[in-house]
Design a protein around this motif. Structure first.
Motif, PDB file in Angstrom:
ATOM      1  N   THR A  11     -16.745 -35.614  17.501  1.00  0.00           N
ATOM      2  CA  THR A  11     -15.885 -35.132  16.420  1.00  0.00           C
ATOM      3  C   THR A  11     -16.436 -35.480  15.047  1.00  0.00           C
ATOM      4  OG1 THR A  11     -13.922 -35.441  17.788  1.00  0.00           O
ATOM      5  CG2 THR A  11     -13.548 -35.265  15.428  1.00  0.00           C
ATOM      6  N   ASN A  12     -16.849 -36.724  14.905  1.00  0.00           N
ATOM      7  CA  ASN A  12     -17.071 -37.254  13.572  1.00  0.00           C
ATOM      8  C   ASN A  12     -18.396 -38.022  13.546  1.00  0.00           C
ATOM      9  OD1 ASN A  12     -16.518 -38.334  11.023  1.00  0.00           O
ATOM     10  ND2 ASN A  12     -15.323 -40.044  11.879  1.00  0.00           N
ATOM     11  N   THR A 105     -12.985 -39.087  20.208  1.00  0.00           N
ATOM     12  CA  THR A 105     -12.542 -37.797  20.742  1.00  0.00           C
ATOM     13  C   THR A 105     -11.895 -38.035  22.112  1.00  0.00           C
ATOM     14  OG1 THR A 105     -14.505 -36.872  19.700  1.00  0.00           O
ATOM     15  CG2 THR A 105     -13.298 -35.441  21.234  1.00  0.00           C
ATOM     16  N   ASP A 192      -9.713 -43.726  15.987  1.00  0.00           N
ATOM     17  CA  ASP A 192      -8.264 -43.895  16.169  1.00  0.00           C
ATOM     18  C   ASP A 192      -7.910 -45.310  16.650  1.00  0.00           C
ATOM     19  OD1 ASP A 192      -7.531 -41.293  15.380  1.00  0.00           O
ATOM     20  OD2 ASP A 192      -8.025 -40.502  17.357  1.00  0.00           O
TER      21      ASP A 192
END
Ligand SMILES: Nc1ncnc2c1ncn2[C@@H]1O[C@H](COP(=O)(O)OP(=O)(O)O)[C@@H](O)[C@H]1O
Ligand SMILES: CC(C)(COP(=O)(O)O)[C@@H](O)C(=O)NCCC(=O)O
Length: 228
Positions: A11-12, A105, A192
């Motif tokens: 994702t990042n 993710t 997260d």
């Protein structure tokens, strides 16, 4: 010489810059332009990169080991999991058993002891889980910022039903793994990490290392690759 560590996740993807073993900054991968003299180490599970590493860490993975860490898992183990776990392994106290929770993710929960990488689970991560609703039905995509706000009542709206189910899913997965493994310590990492940490009511000692993968790559560089 600048040490550049690349975490090419799904994702990042981001890049860490180290001087003298100290992390100076972390930026998105698209903001990095290689310069001559950079020593580049890469942990990649995302799309293929055009940047070449200065040392290919795959050469240090055998069917049973990564460097001096035993690995009790198939060779398909993601490099992000392997390298972050190695960072944990090299910092274990005597007899310590650590659960590494990497909330990216995917939510990975990996178990590391003095006997090496013992195995671990892969769950859909927070954003992935929230997307399932729209991908499979005419349901809204809700932002993860809406999580952890309501009370403990049963859901009475579609949004509540999705948000509270997401919270319950995450909490159940993580707490079940903690109960099963009974670690001495939990290390949280990934984009997260803070959200997942908030969910856990376990009394196990927990630490957060947001940039674990970068510090693990730097440790590998200092222990095994540094040219004096
Ligand atoms: N700047 C950011 N860009 C994208 N996602 C972010 C960012 N900061 C936090 N996140 C959250 O972190 C998650 C991705 O975590 P990360 O550890 O970077 O994943 P991966 O290693 O899979 O690319 C996303 O699902 C999102 O919820
Ligand atoms: C499980 C993963 C997709 C997680 O990726 P991430 O959430 O870090 O982007 C990655 O570690 C991977 O591709 N692993 C290979 C399969 C395995 O670890 O067994």
């Amino acid at each position: 010489m600048r040490l550049v560590t690349i975490d090419n996740g799904n994702t990042n993807p981001h890049v860490g810059f180290f001087t003298e073993g100290v992390l100076q900054s972390v930026v998105p991968l698209d903001q990095y332009s290689p310069t001559p003299g950079d020593f580049v180490l890469i942990a990649s599970v995302g799309p293929k990169l055009s940047i070449q590493p200065s040392f290919d860490l795959k050469t240090k993975r055998t069917p049973t080991h990564f460097f001096d860490m035993k690995v009790n898992y198939a060779e398909t183990l993601g490099e992000d999991r392997l390298i972050a776990s190695y960072g944990v392994f090299k910092k274990l106290k005597k007899g310590e058993r650590v659960l590494l929770i990497d909330a990216g993710t995917f939510l990975k929960t990996d178990f590391i002891t003095e006997d090496g990488f013992q195995g671990g689970y892969i769950f859909p991560g927070i954003s992935r889980f929230l997307k399932i609703y729209t991908e499979s039905a005419q349901l809204p995509t809700l932002s993860k910022d809406l999580l952890f706000k309501g009370n403990a009542d049963l859901p009475h709206t579609t949004n509540e039903a999705i948000l509270k189910a997401t919270e319950l899913y995450l909490k159940a997965c993580v707490e079940e793994v903690i109960t099963k493994i009974a670690p001495d310590k939990i290390v949280f990492t990934g984009g997260d990490a803070n959200e997942i940490k908030k969910l856990i009511s376990s009394k196990v000692h927990a630490e957060t290392d947001r940039h674990l993968i970068h510090s693990a790559l730097s440790l590998i560089h200092d222990l095994h690759l540094r040219q004096e």
